[in-house]
Each structure stands twice: as C-alpha cells, then as structure tokens.
Design a protein around this motif. Sequence first.
Motif, PDB file in Angstrom:
ATOM      1  N   THR A  17      -9.142  67.025  34.734  1.00 27.82           N
ATOM      2  CA  THR A  17      -7.614  66.613  34.481  1.00 27.82           C
ATOM      3  C   THR A  17      -7.318  67.731  33.695  1.00 27.82           C
ATOM      4  O   THR A  17      -7.903  68.069  32.672  1.00 27.82           O
ATOM      5  CB  THR A  17      -7.589  65.301  34.179  1.00 27.82           C
ATOM      6  N   TYR A  18      -6.231  68.339  34.015  1.00 27.17           N
ATOM      7  CA  TYR A  18      -5.452  69.227  32.726  1.00 27.17           C
ATOM      8  C   TYR A  18      -4.551  68.210  32.088  1.00 27.17           C
ATOM      9  O   TYR A  18      -4.042  67.429  32.423  1.00 27.17           O
ATOM     10  CB  TYR A  18      -4.768  70.305  33.747  1.00 27.17           C
ATOM     11  N   GLY A  19      -4.302  68.765  30.951  1.00 29.78           N
ATOM     12  CA  GLY A  19      -3.517  68.256  29.905  1.00 29.78           C
ATOM     13  C   GLY A  19      -4.226  67.690  28.818  1.00 29.78           C
ATOM     14  O   GLY A  19      -5.586  67.477  28.796  1.00 29.78           O
ATOM     15  N   THR A  20      -3.592  67.161  27.829  1.00 27.11           N
ATOM     16  CA  THR A  20      -4.011  66.437  26.549  1.00 27.11           C
ATOM     17  C   THR A  20      -4.479  65.167  27.046  1.00 27.11           C
ATOM     18  O   THR A  20      -3.944  64.472  27.888  1.00 27.11           O
ATOM     19  CB  THR A  20      -3.060  66.457  25.432  1.00 27.11           C
ATOM     20  N   PHE A  21      -5.482  64.733  26.148  1.00 26.83           N
ATOM     21  CA  PHE A  21      -5.993  63.272  26.322  1.00 26.83           C
ATOM     22  C   PHE A  21      -5.072  62.057  26.392  1.00 26.83           C
ATOM     23  O   PHE A  21      -4.918  61.475  27.144  1.00 26.83           O
ATOM     24  CB  PHE A  21      -7.177  63.126  25.310  1.00 26.83           C
ATOM     25  N   GLU A  22      -4.194  62.460  25.146  1.00 25.09           N
ATOM     26  CA  GLU A  22      -3.090  61.442  24.898  1.00 25.09           C
ATOM     27  C   GLU A  22      -1.961  61.298  25.832  1.00 25.09           C
ATOM     28  O   GLU A  22      -1.457  60.360  26.116  1.00 25.09           O
ATOM     29  CB  GLU A  22      -2.386  61.938  23.705  1.00 25.09           C
ATOM     30  N   ASN A  23      -1.781  62.583  26.782  1.00 28.23           N
ATOM     31  CA  ASN A  23      -0.728  62.579  28.000  1.00 28.23           C
ATOM     32  C   ASN A  23      -1.296  62.498  29.223  1.00 28.23           C
ATOM     33  O   ASN A  23      -0.706  62.590  30.238  1.00 28.23           O
ATOM     34  CB  ASN A  23       0.184  63.637  27.712  1.00 28.23           C
ATOM     35  N   THR A  24      -2.507  62.003  29.362  1.00 31.13           N
ATOM     36  CA  THR A  24      -3.206  61.856  30.649  1.00 31.13           C
ATOM     37  C   THR A  24      -3.814  60.041  30.792  1.00 31.13           C
ATOM     38  O   THR A  24      -4.019  59.750  29.691  1.00 31.13           O
ATOM     39  CB  THR A  24      -4.406  62.574  30.725  1.00 31.13           C
ATOM     40  N   LYS A  25      -3.291  59.747  31.679  1.00 31.36           N
ATOM     41  CA  LYS A  25      -3.722  58.038  31.999  1.00 31.36           C
ATOM     42  C   LYS A  25      -5.240  57.797  31.674  1.00 31.36           C
ATOM     43  O   LYS A  25      -6.210  58.451  32.055  1.00 31.36           O
ATOM     44  CB  LYS A  25      -3.417  57.596  33.294  1.00 31.36           C
ATOM     45  N   ILE A  26      -5.267  56.892  30.797  1.00 31.55           N
ATOM     46  CA  ILE A  26      -6.669  56.347  30.375  1.00 31.55           C
ATOM     47  C   ILE A  26      -7.601  56.162  31.433  1.00 31.55           C
ATOM     48  O   ILE A  26      -8.775  56.464  31.352  1.00 31.55           O
ATOM     49  CB  ILE A  26      -6.820  55.501  29.115  1.00 31.55           C
ATOM     50  N   ALA A  42     -10.211  67.891  27.174  1.00 30.23           N
ATOM     51  CA  ALA A  42     -11.234  67.111  26.472  1.00 30.23           C
ATOM     52  C   ALA A  42     -12.364  66.444  27.070  1.00 30.23           C
ATOM     53  O   ALA A  42     -13.720  66.521  26.765  1.00 30.23           O
ATOM     54  CB  ALA A  42     -10.542  66.484  25.473  1.00 30.23           C
ATOM     55  N   VAL A  43     -11.918  65.411  27.932  1.00 36.60           N
ATOM     56  CA  VAL A  43     -13.017  64.568  28.478  1.00 36.60           C
ATOM     57  C   VAL A  43     -13.594  65.418  29.551  1.00 36.60           C
ATOM     58  O   VAL A  43     -14.865  65.205  29.692  1.00 36.60           O
ATOM     59  CB  VAL A  43     -12.123  63.367  29.130  1.00 36.60           C
ATOM     60  N   TYR A  44     -12.969  66.099  30.416  1.00 36.44           N
ATOM     61  CA  TYR A  44     -13.862  66.806  31.274  1.00 36.44           C
ATOM     62  C   TYR A  44     -14.935  67.603  30.726  1.00 36.44           C
ATOM     63  O   TYR A  44     -16.119  67.796  30.968  1.00 36.44           O
ATOM     64  CB  TYR A  44     -12.848  67.931  32.182  1.00 36.44           C
ATOM     65  N   GLY A  45     -14.591  68.713  29.661  1.00 34.84           N
ATOM     66  CA  GLY A  45     -15.704  69.303  28.753  1.00 34.84           C
ATOM     67  C   GLY A  45     -16.591  68.489  28.434  1.00 34.84           C
ATOM     68  O   GLY A  45     -17.851  69.086  28.379  1.00 34.84           O
ATOM     69  N   ALA A  46     -16.168  67.265  27.799  1.00 33.05           N
ATOM     70  CA  ALA A  46     -17.383  66.326  27.418  1.00 33.05           C
ATOM     71  C   ALA A  46     -18.166  65.924  28.379  1.00 33.05           C
ATOM     72  O   ALA A  46     -19.412  65.767  28.239  1.00 33.05           O
ATOM     73  CB  ALA A  46     -16.674  65.120  26.538  1.00 33.05           C
ATOM     74  N   ALA A  48      -7.030  68.464  39.554  1.00 32.37           N
ATOM     75  CA  ALA A  48      -6.859  68.495  38.003  1.00 32.37           C
ATOM     76  C   ALA A  48      -5.357  68.504  37.575  1.00 32.37           C
ATOM     77  O   ALA A  48      -5.220  67.876  36.488  1.00 32.37           O
ATOM     78  CB  ALA A  48      -7.680  69.629  37.408  1.00 32.37           C
ATOM     79  N   SER A  49      -4.629  69.181  38.303  1.00 29.69           N
ATOM     80  CA  SER A  49      -3.000  69.453  37.811  1.00 29.69           C
ATOM     81  C   SER A  49      -2.270  68.209  38.615  1.00 29.69           C
ATOM     82  O   SER A  49      -1.231  68.280  38.536  1.00 29.69           O
ATOM     83  CB  SER A  49      -2.810  70.663  38.207  1.00 29.69           C
ATOM     84  N   ASN A  50      -2.940  67.424  39.477  1.00 29.22           N
ATOM     85  CA  ASN A  50      -2.159  66.452  40.094  1.00 29.22           C
ATOM     86  C   ASN A  50      -1.019  67.141  40.987  1.00 29.22           C
ATOM     87  O   ASN A  50       0.213  66.495  41.050  1.00 29.22           O
ATOM     88  CB  ASN A  50      -1.546  65.495  39.326  1.00 29.22           C
ATOM     89  N   GLY A  51      -1.327  68.451  41.685  1.00 33.05           N
ATOM     90  CA  GLY A  51      -0.412  69.091  42.396  1.00 33.05           C
ATOM     91  C   GLY A  51       0.248  69.999  41.838  1.00 33.05           C
ATOM     92  O   GLY A  51       0.823  70.974  42.584  1.00 33.05           O
ATOM     93  N   ARG A  70      -2.287  74.290  30.860  1.00 37.84           N
ATOM     94  CA  ARG A  70      -2.672  74.081  32.116  1.00 37.84           C
ATOM     95  C   ARG A  70      -1.296  73.318  32.788  1.00 37.84           C
ATOM     96  O   ARG A  70      -1.195  72.269  32.054  1.00 37.84           O
ATOM     97  CB  ARG A  70      -3.950  73.680  32.691  1.00 37.84           C
ATOM     98  N   PRO A  71      -0.639  73.534  33.651  1.00 42.67           N
ATOM     99  CA  PRO A  71       0.530  72.609  34.061  1.00 42.67           C
ATOM    100  C   PRO A  71      -0.185  71.535  34.692  1.00 42.67           C
ATOM    101  O   PRO A  71      -1.223  71.459  35.437  1.00 42.67           O
ATOM    102  CB  PRO A  71       0.911  73.547  35.298  1.00 42.67           C
ATOM    103  N   ALA A  72       0.366  70.518  34.709  1.00 39.73           N
ATOM    104  CA  ALA A  72      -0.142  69.307  35.255  1.00 39.73           C
ATOM    105  C   ALA A  72       1.170  68.109  35.483  1.00 39.73           C
ATOM    106  O   ALA A  72       2.028  68.088  34.613  1.00 39.73           O
ATOM    107  CB  ALA A  72      -1.073  68.510  34.481  1.00 39.73           C
ATOM    108  N   ASN A  73       1.058  67.516  36.811  1.00 41.06           N
ATOM    109  CA  ASN A  73       2.125  66.605  37.117  1.00 41.06           C
ATOM    110  C   ASN A  73       1.794  65.239  36.455  1.00 41.06           C
ATOM    111  O   ASN A  73       0.210  65.098  36.194  1.00 41.06           O
ATOM    112  CB  ASN A  73       2.282  66.382  38.612  1.00 41.06           C
ATOM    113  N   PRO A  74       2.360  64.369  35.961  1.00 41.94           N
ATOM    114  CA  PRO A  74       1.946  63.101  35.450  1.00 41.94           C
ATOM    115  C   PRO A  74       1.169  62.177  36.211  1.00 41.94           C
ATOM    116  O   PRO A  74       1.137  62.102  37.526  1.00 41.94           O
ATOM    117  CB  PRO A  74       3.365  62.233  35.231  1.00 41.94           C
TER     118      PRO A  74
END
Length: 272
Positions: free
Chosen positions: A105-114, A161-165, A204-207, A267-271
């Motif tokens: 997934t693209y985007g910060t951990f905080e802004n991506t659904k857990i 963050a999570v993908y890399g981990a 990863a960017s949700n389109g 990286r661009p990402a839709n919610p």
Amino acid sequence: MKTLTIITGASSGMGREFARQIFPCCMSDELWLIARRKEKLEELAAELTGTNASQEKNQKTAIKIFAADISGKEGAAHFAKLLEQENAKNEISIQTLINNAGFGTYGTFENTKIERQLEMIDLNCTALTGICGYALPYMKKNSTLINVASLAAFMPLGNFAVYGATKAYVLSFTIALAAELKERGIKVCALCPGSVSTEFADVASNGARKEVLHGKSAEKVVAHCLKKSAQGRHIAIMAIKWKFSAFISHFVSRYFGASVTYKFHKRPANPF
C-alpha cells in the motif's frame, strides 16, 4: 510418487511470468497455479497449454488451478488441506514452491486503514510462513523454494512502512531457511526486486497510479531469479542500481532512510 511445482499469486505479474517460464521445461507431473481470481488462472492455463511451443516442449506436466484466498492462518491451513488431500490419493513430492502472493500500500501508516495493513501482514508474512511450513515435509533433496521479497526489505521506508517491514521479514526468514535447509539439499532463494512492471502500483495506490514508474520487465526479473536460484544463490537482485541500493543500505542510518523516503518519495494513493 506425484511431483508438483506450485506458484502462489499466479494470476498476474511475476507469478504469471514464473508460470510462463517454468511450464515449457517443467519436469513435475503437475503445475499448481494458486490465486484468488479464477478467470485469470483459467486464461493463464489456456495460454500455457494452447501454444505450439508449450505443446512441443512439455507433454508431461498437467496444469491444475486453485482459485483460493490463501491469506492468513486460515489460508495457509487451506493450502495444507490441499496437500493432504492430494497426498492421500497419491504420495506427493514438491519439486518447486514459489511464494509470490503479496501486495503493498502507498501512503503513510497513519493515513491507511489499519484493516488493510493487517491484511497485508496476513498475506505477506503469515500465509508465506505457513505455506513454507506445510510444504517442507513434502520437499526433498534438490527441491527449490523461492520467496518473493523486495528491495524494500533492506531499509525502513516512509510512506511504505508496513510493506517494507513485511518484506524485511520475508528476506530474514528466507535466509534463515536457506541455512537450516542446506543439509537437506533444498535450494532456498529470496527474490528482491525493485520496481517491476506489474499491477503492483494499481493495487498499492488503490487506482491512483496505474503503472509502476520506471518498472523493469517482469520477464527479465523472473529469468534472472530462476537462474540465480538454480545456481544456489540465496538472494536474487537483477539490476545494477538495485544491487547498489541494497549494498548502500548497510552504511545508511535506518532512521535517515525512513526520513528521506517519507519526505521525498511520496506516492499517490486513493483512500482505502
């Protein structure tokens, strides 16, 4: 004894390419293609068996498709059940296992659904670990195990963050397996590509981004991995710039790497 070659995440991307390159010279009795999208698996099976080249080179290997969600403990247990059922009918041996299923997934951990992040861990880590564990009793000397990690495994990444981990886990786990299984004569390799031209960015960017930027050919990445795995290498990294990035990561502060990628690798990402 029936011999198997198994590829997870086979419906697209590198999984599909692994199937394309392995099938013409496959020495197993059956090639198992596993993914969620049945129609994509059917298209791939038709492609592999419908070409004159494949028919001429490979009259032995049958293709079996399994449309299944192998994510998490439940998915891995379902995989184990498939093996048990097949072994009950005819003793099986796994010649090659390629754990390719995974996503980012693209985007910060905080802004991506857990929930999405936990799904990623379930597939990238839990399922891969379980599938390896359930498959190993069926693997013998000269068998091959390939786990698809990533160049992201070498450094904590901001906005990833999570993908890399998860991929750091896959790389560490795979190298440890290589050491443990050496005495059994099982070849173990971690594929660690950078950007590859697949559906990865779209997912990863949700389109928001349809194609991976500056992606390398999946065909070349897979061919390189199969070559290095056959040579007994434990890590496969194709491109020179990828090798440099992996090397330089040993000399860069992990926090610095995460900070720089957070600030400059948006990286661009839709919610989700």
